[in-house]
Design an enzyme around this catalytic site. Structure first.
Site, PDB file in Angstrom:
ATOM      1  N   THR A 208       0.844  -1.195   0.000  1.00 23.45           N
ATOM      2  CA  THR A 208       0.000   0.000   0.000  1.00 23.45           C
ATOM      3  C   THR A 208       0.880   1.246   0.000  1.00 23.45           C
ATOM      4  OG1 THR A 208      -1.931   1.016   1.063  1.00 23.45           O
ATOM      5  CG2 THR A 208      -0.246   0.161   2.540  1.00 23.45           C
ATOM      6  N   ASN A 209       0.313   2.419   0.262  1.00 20.22           N
ATOM      7  CA  ASN A 209       1.105   3.655   0.322  1.00 20.22           C
ATOM      8  C   ASN A 209       0.569   4.556   1.431  1.00 20.22           C
ATOM      9  OD1 ASN A 209      -0.967   5.528  -0.819  1.00 20.22           O
ATOM     10  ND2 ASN A 209      -0.767   4.096  -2.535  1.00 20.22           N
ATOM     11  N   ARG A 210       1.154   5.748   1.549  1.00 26.29           N
ATOM     12  CA  ARG A 210       0.889   6.599   2.711  1.00 26.29           C
ATOM     13  C   ARG A 210      -0.306   7.538   2.547  1.00 26.29           C
ATOM     14  NH1 ARG A 210       5.341   6.337   5.999  1.00 26.29           N
ATOM     15  NH2 ARG A 210       7.231   5.563   5.000  1.00 26.29           N
TER      16      ARG A 210
END
Ligand code: PMT
Length: 404
Positions: A208-210
């Site tokens: 995933t990412n931030r």
């Protein structure tokens, strides 16, 4: 663009234990820069003091009809109001409104008002379901009064049922929506994506990412504030953010699900704004069982579908959406990379977003962006809140739509 800014709101409060929630509503409205005139019924004053409201709004709170000059105040308040809301609205006040009674300052003010009137009933479930109350609500609806709620839940009596006043945040959302009607995006459908996707590796792990979804949700709220019909496709990392009131929300986990949700709606949308941080790659194979830690995996990745490229293809065929705005999140060579994405993805405009700095990009409440157009024009915006960035982007969207 804040539809509550400088608006005159009359907040009527009638006799209910939910009167304490009206204090929160008065505070939220004042923080949203509305001018709030509170009018309490005699019953309300038993639950909460006018001083509480005067302290929260910085304006006089009205109660007894026979106070000083109150006998003419109702006309002034009613006529100057942009919107009148009664929260909580008791069964007694509902009945008075339905029969046009004017025996206290609140009911007098309602009769004098020429603006939209909304009521948020609060009472015991049995009282709400009583045929007399239901008939009163019906009468008020037929006269154009908007009835907000009530919600289901536990009431002061300890019983469960329909009769709880809606929460102040929800009422505030409704008021915002009413005041946005007829804005420059009225009749337009705006589709927004927000948050990051999650690409599963096995049943317990994912890539995933931030992205928090804050920027995308602010864009959805700004579009609502301009009167648009809004669909908000929210990635998994934005799951905990509250839905901007009035938006259709579609929650998705993966890039593939986001692509499906966007492509299903893009054909009927006037505007698409892709603020989501869509994963660019995902594990080629999702393991059916949790990978054991002694079997250190070699994860092979594959590209995800590029949603904006697919939208560009669809747009070439059907001409819709009329305006497509992309975002580019970059930690280096921001403008060059954004320019490349603008051209490659056939966008109307791209918002170049510096990431990897403490006050902009992922998760924080502020952002620093530049706006790029086909033809090479670039506009650098200063550090702004994400809501302000959203307002600036939507201002450009309105202009792009007007250009046709
Ligand atoms: O959510 P926040 O915490 O508030 O943070 C906001 C933000 C930094 C995520 C946001 O402002 C932002 O910059 N979003 C775009 C992030 C991104 O994925 O950029 P990109 O340069 O990788 O992608 C370019 C564009 O293509 C984006 O509009 C993206 O939505 C889109 N895209 C990307 C991959 C893919 N498979 N399909 C796409 O359509």
């Amino acid at each position: 663009m804040n539809p509550l800014q400088d608006k005159r709101i009359v907040l009527g409060v009638s006799g209910s234990v939910a009167a304490y929630k009206a204090a929160e509503l008065a505070s939220k409205l004042t923080q949203a820069k509305a001018q709030v005139d509170v009018v309490l019924s005699e019953g309300a004053e038993r639950f909460i003091s006018p001083l509480t409201f005067a302290s929260l709004t910085g304006r006089k709170a009205y109660s007894s009809l026979w106070d000083s000059d109150a006998h003419v105040v109702h006309v002034g308040l009613g006529e100057a109001a942009d919107l009148l809301v009664i929260a909580p609205c008791s069964a007694n006040t509902l009945a008075k409104l339905a029969t046009g009674q004017a025996d206290n300052l609140l009911t007098l003010t309602v009769l004098a008002a020429r603006c939209p009137v909304l009521v948020a009933p609060a009472m015991d479930g049995g009282m709400f379901e009583h045929p007399a109350t239901q008939a009163n609500i019906q009468t008020l609806r037929q006269r154009g009064v908007q009835v907000l709620g009530p919600a289901q839940g536990r009431m002061a009596s300890g019983l469960l049922g329909w009769g709880r006043m809606l929460e102040p945040a929800e009422i505030l959302g409704q008021l915002r929506l009413v005041l946005s009607r007829g804005g420059p995006l009225a009749g337009r459908h705006v589709l927004v994506s927000a948050g990051g996707t999650q690409e599963p590796l096995d049943p317990v792990r994912y890539l995933t990412n931030r992205s928090s979804g804050k920027q995308g949700f602010a864009l959805a709220q700004a579009a609502l504030d301009l009167g648009a019909q809004v669909s908000l496709v929210a990635g998994a990392t934005a799951a905990s953010l509250p839905t901007p009131y009035g938006a259709e929300r579609i929650d998705v986990d993966t890039a593939a699900q986001m692509a499906e949700a966007i492509l299903q709606r893009a054909g009927s949308a006037d505007v698409l704004i892709m603020a989501a941080a869509v994963a660019d790659f995902r594990p080629r194979q999702v393991q059916p069982h949790k990978i054991k830690k002694n079997l250190l995996p070699q994860v092979e990745l594959e590209p995800t579908p590029d949603i904006l490229l697919a939208v560009a293809e669809q747009r070439r065929r059907i001409g819709w959406p009329a305006v497509v705005v992309g975002f580019a999140a970059e930690s280096q060579n921001l403008l060059e990379n954004a320019q490349d994405k603008l051209a490659r993805k056939g966008l109307s405009m791209i918002v170049a977003n510096q990431v990897g700095v403490p006050d902009a990009g992922f998760a924080v409440d502020t952002n620093r962006v530049s706006l790029l157009w086909p033809g090479g024009a670039v506009e650098h915006l200063p550090l702004l809140s994400k809501s302000e960035v959203a307002e600036e982007v939507l201002r450009r969207v309105v202009a792009l739509l007007a250009e046709g």
